[in-house]
Write a protein that holds these residues in place. Structure first.
Motif, PDB file in Angstrom:
ATOM      1  N   ILE A   5      46.714 -55.950 -81.247  1.00  0.00           N
ATOM      2  CA  ILE A   5      45.780 -56.522 -81.649  1.00  0.00           C
ATOM      3  C   ILE A   5      45.240 -57.884 -80.603  1.00  0.00           C
ATOM      4  CG2 ILE A   5      45.175 -59.122 -82.817  1.00  0.00           C
ATOM      5  CD1 ILE A   5      46.304 -57.249 -84.561  1.00  0.00           C
ATOM      6  N   GLU A   6      43.587 -57.085 -80.759  1.00  0.00           N
ATOM      7  CA  GLU A   6      42.471 -57.862 -80.084  1.00  0.00           C
ATOM      8  C   GLU A   6      41.634 -59.043 -81.453  1.00  0.00           C
ATOM      9  OE1 GLU A   6      38.284 -56.571 -78.345  1.00  0.00           O
ATOM     10  OE2 GLU A   6      38.642 -55.492 -80.349  1.00  0.00           O
ATOM     11  N   VAL A   7      42.217 -60.108 -80.085  1.00  0.00           N
ATOM     12  CA  VAL A   7      40.994 -61.757 -80.828  1.00  0.00           C
ATOM     13  C   VAL A   7      40.136 -61.764 -79.902  1.00  0.00           C
ATOM     14  CG1 VAL A   7      41.585 -63.757 -80.822  1.00  0.00           C
ATOM     15  CG2 VAL A   7      43.096 -62.311 -81.507  1.00  0.00           C
ATOM     16  N   ARG A   8      38.967 -61.416 -80.212  1.00  0.00           N
ATOM     17  CA  ARG A   8      37.519 -61.828 -79.477  1.00  0.00           C
ATOM     18  C   ARG A   8      37.437 -62.882 -79.919  1.00  0.00           C
ATOM     19  NH1 ARG A   8      33.723 -57.495 -77.427  1.00  0.00           N
ATOM     20  NH2 ARG A   8      35.881 -56.866 -76.497  1.00  0.00           N
ATOM     21  N   THR A   9      36.662 -63.628 -79.209  1.00  0.00           N
ATOM     22  CA  THR A   9      36.108 -65.258 -79.284  1.00  0.00           C
ATOM     23  C   THR A   9      34.553 -65.441 -79.190  1.00  0.00           C
ATOM     24  OG1 THR A   9      38.412 -66.190 -79.912  1.00  0.00           O
ATOM     25  CG2 THR A   9      36.655 -67.500 -78.902  1.00  0.00           C
ATOM     26  N   TYR A  10      33.673 -65.482 -79.661  1.00  0.00           N
ATOM     27  CA  TYR A  10      32.436 -66.200 -79.202  1.00  0.00           C
ATOM     28  C   TYR A  10      31.793 -67.378 -79.294  1.00  0.00           C
ATOM     29  CZ  TYR A  10      31.889 -60.621 -80.544  1.00  0.00           C
ATOM     30  OH  TYR A  10      32.105 -59.293 -81.050  1.00  0.00           O
ATOM     31  N   ARG A  11      31.156 -67.437 -78.099  1.00  0.00           N
ATOM     32  CA  ARG A  11      30.388 -68.855 -78.106  1.00  0.00           C
ATOM     33  C   ARG A  11      29.367 -68.894 -78.030  1.00  0.00           C
ATOM     34  NH1 ARG A  11      34.867 -71.832 -76.310  1.00  0.00           N
ATOM     35  NH2 ARG A  11      36.725 -70.297 -75.014  1.00  0.00           N
ATOM     36  N   LEU A  12      28.889 -69.503 -78.912  1.00  0.00           N
ATOM     37  CA  LEU A  12      27.410 -69.293 -79.650  1.00  0.00           C
ATOM     38  C   LEU A  12      26.570 -70.267 -79.098  1.00  0.00           C
ATOM     39  CD1 LEU A  12      28.050 -68.998 -83.032  1.00  0.00           C
ATOM     40  CD2 LEU A  12      28.051 -67.024 -80.891  1.00  0.00           C
ATOM     41  N   LYS A  13      25.486 -70.581 -78.933  1.00  0.00           N
ATOM     42  CA  LYS A  13      24.677 -71.712 -78.841  1.00  0.00           C
ATOM     43  C   LYS A  13      24.539 -72.085 -79.921  1.00  0.00           C
ATOM     44  CE  LYS A  13      22.297 -68.659 -74.915  1.00  0.00           C
ATOM     45  NZ  LYS A  13      21.025 -68.003 -74.856  1.00  0.00           N
ATOM     46  N   PRO A  14      24.104 -73.411 -80.000  1.00  0.00           N
ATOM     47  CA  PRO A  14      23.936 -74.580 -80.454  1.00  0.00           C
ATOM     48  C   PRO A  14      23.113 -74.389 -81.694  1.00  0.00           C
ATOM     49  CG  PRO A  14      23.760 -75.230 -78.635  1.00  0.00           C
ATOM     50  CD  PRO A  14      24.052 -74.154 -78.108  1.00  0.00           C
ATOM     51  N   GLY A  15      23.742 -74.497 -82.706  1.00  0.00           N
ATOM     52  CA  GLY A  15      22.354 -73.610 -84.044  1.00  0.00           C
ATOM     53  C   GLY A  15      22.254 -72.616 -84.285  1.00  0.00           C
ATOM     54  N   THR A  16      23.099 -71.677 -84.103  1.00  0.00           N
ATOM     55  CA  THR A  16      23.158 -69.851 -84.204  1.00  0.00           C
ATOM     56  C   THR A  16      23.791 -69.306 -84.949  1.00  0.00           C
ATOM     57  OG1 THR A  16      24.390 -69.274 -82.185  1.00  0.00           O
ATOM     58  CG2 THR A  16      22.011 -70.007 -82.356  1.00  0.00           C
ATOM     59  N   LEU A  17      25.028 -70.127 -85.146  1.00  0.00           N
ATOM     60  CA  LEU A  17      26.135 -69.887 -86.366  1.00  0.00           C
ATOM     61  C   LEU A  17      26.180 -69.728 -87.712  1.00  0.00           C
ATOM     62  CD1 LEU A  17      29.378 -69.773 -86.494  1.00  0.00           C
ATOM     63  CD2 LEU A  17      29.588 -72.069 -87.736  1.00  0.00           C
ATOM     64  N   PRO A  18      24.457 -69.697 -88.399  1.00  0.00           N
ATOM     65  CA  PRO A  18      24.839 -69.219 -89.896  1.00  0.00           C
ATOM     66  C   PRO A  18      23.870 -68.136 -88.788  1.00  0.00           C
ATOM     67  CG  PRO A  18      24.142 -71.117 -89.625  1.00  0.00           C
ATOM     68  CD  PRO A  18      24.299 -71.252 -88.577  1.00  0.00           C
ATOM     69  N   ALA A  19      23.436 -67.790 -88.617  1.00  0.00           N
ATOM     70  CA  ALA A  19      23.028 -66.199 -87.864  1.00  0.00           C
ATOM     71  C   ALA A  19      23.200 -65.059 -87.964  1.00  0.00           C
ATOM     72  CB  ALA A  19      21.511 -66.505 -86.784  1.00  0.00           C
ATOM     73  N   PHE A  20      24.156 -65.482 -86.888  1.00  0.00           N
ATOM     74  CA  PHE A  20      25.595 -64.817 -86.012  1.00  0.00           C
ATOM     75  C   PHE A  20      26.785 -64.239 -87.237  1.00  0.00           C
ATOM     76  CE2 PHE A  20      29.383 -63.979 -84.184  1.00  0.00           C
ATOM     77  CZ  PHE A  20      28.907 -63.425 -82.644  1.00  0.00           C
ATOM     78  N   HIS A  21      27.252 -65.494 -88.311  1.00  0.00           N
ATOM     79  CA  HIS A  21      27.689 -65.072 -89.240  1.00  0.00           C
ATOM     80  C   HIS A  21      26.554 -63.622 -89.574  1.00  0.00           C
ATOM     81  CE1 HIS A  21      30.616 -64.950 -92.311  1.00  0.00           C
ATOM     82  NE2 HIS A  21      29.961 -64.483 -93.582  1.00  0.00           N
ATOM     83  N   GLU A  22      25.899 -64.023 -90.200  1.00  0.00           N
ATOM     84  CA  GLU A  22      25.360 -63.073 -91.336  1.00  0.00           C
ATOM     85  C   GLU A  22      25.110 -61.586 -90.694  1.00  0.00           C
ATOM     86  OE1 GLU A  22      22.690 -61.494 -94.068  1.00  0.00           O
ATOM     87  OE2 GLU A  22      24.265 -63.911 -93.916  1.00  0.00           O
ATOM     88  N   ALA A  23      24.205 -61.700 -88.860  1.00  0.00           N
ATOM     89  CA  ALA A  23      24.808 -60.335 -88.682  1.00  0.00           C
ATOM     90  C   ALA A  23      26.000 -59.477 -88.321  1.00  0.00           C
ATOM     91  CB  ALA A  23      24.517 -60.493 -87.007  1.00  0.00           C
ATOM     92  N   MET A  24      26.667 -60.443 -88.135  1.00  0.00           N
ATOM     93  CA  MET A  24      27.953 -59.982 -87.957  1.00  0.00           C
ATOM     94  C   MET A  24      28.375 -59.337 -89.262  1.00  0.00           C
ATOM     95  SD  MET A  24      30.037 -60.168 -85.256  1.00  0.00           S
ATOM     96  CE  MET A  24      31.295 -60.295 -85.191  1.00  0.00           C
ATOM     97  N   HIS A  25      28.591 -59.808 -90.703  1.00  0.00           N
ATOM     98  CA  HIS A  25      28.797 -59.509 -91.891  1.00  0.00           C
ATOM     99  C   HIS A  25      27.900 -58.175 -92.359  1.00  0.00           C
ATOM    100  CE1 HIS A  25      30.237 -59.750 -95.851  1.00  0.00           C
ATOM    101  NE2 HIS A  25      28.798 -60.246 -96.747  1.00  0.00           N
ATOM    102  N   THR A  26      26.167 -57.943 -91.972  1.00  0.00           N
ATOM    103  CA  THR A  26      25.806 -57.552 -92.844  1.00  0.00           C
ATOM    104  C   THR A  26      25.677 -56.030 -91.739  1.00  0.00           C
ATOM    105  OG1 THR A  26      23.584 -58.209 -91.706  1.00  0.00           O
ATOM    106  CG2 THR A  26      24.720 -58.920 -94.071  1.00  0.00           C
ATOM    107  N   ARG A  27      25.854 -56.813 -90.262  1.00  0.00           N
ATOM    108  CA  ARG A  27      25.278 -55.890 -89.826  1.00  0.00           C
ATOM    109  C   ARG A  27      27.155 -54.564 -88.814  1.00  0.00           C
ATOM    110  NH1 ARG A  27      20.080 -55.993 -86.537  1.00  0.00           N
ATOM    111  NH2 ARG A  27      20.090 -54.205 -86.684  1.00  0.00           N
ATOM    112  N   ALA A  28      27.505 -55.256 -87.564  1.00  0.00           N
ATOM    113  CA  ALA A  28      28.351 -55.427 -86.757  1.00  0.00           C
ATOM    114  C   ALA A  28      29.352 -55.160 -87.480  1.00  0.00           C
ATOM    115  CB  ALA A  28      28.305 -56.187 -85.902  1.00  0.00           C
TER     116      ALA A  28
END
Length: 120
Positions: A5-28
């Motif tokens: 199992i690989e557990v990868r944790t991303y520490r995001l810049k403030p305020g970017t969580l919704p955009a990051f989730h959308e990019a993960m869900h739709t692209r990555a």
């Protein structure tokens, strides 16, 4: 049988969580799955603000290295999600664990939305 199992944790810049989730869900995540990688779960981390996790399973270390090398070295990744996401990621932590196949299935079930089909 054990799975890696690989557990990868991303520490995001403030305020970017919704955009990051959308990019993960739709692209990555769809791209990872199209390359044959077993995405077990992904989403916002509850223990810390502005963090996000991605958990993947592999049969062995060689499979992990081969799949990740092919994926992260591809033009599709460099020109797609990476260019959209990398400026939102400050750091990530990568942890490898050997767990049973049943534990992987348990993680997948625990993190699946209610009533959602298994997309594995």
């Amino acid at each position: 049988m054990k799975r890696l199992i690989e557990v990868r944790t991303y520490r995001l810049k403030p305020g970017t969580l919704p955009a990051f989730h959308e990019a993960m869900h739709t692209r990555a995540v769809p791209m990872l799955r199209s390359k044959g990688m077993d995405v077990v779960t992904y989403g916002r981390c509850d223990h810390e603000e502005e963090t996000y996790h991605l958990v993947r399973a592999y049969e062995n270390r060689e499979a992990l290295e081969a799949e990740q090398g092919a994926f992260y070295g591809s033009a599709e990744w460099r020109e797609g999600p990476r260019s959209a996401l990398v400026d939102r990621i400050e750091t990530y932590l990568n942890t490898l664990l050997w767990v049973s196949r049943e534990a992987v299935d348990g993680m997948r079930t625990l993190n699946a939305p209610q009533g959602a089909p298994d997309t594995h």
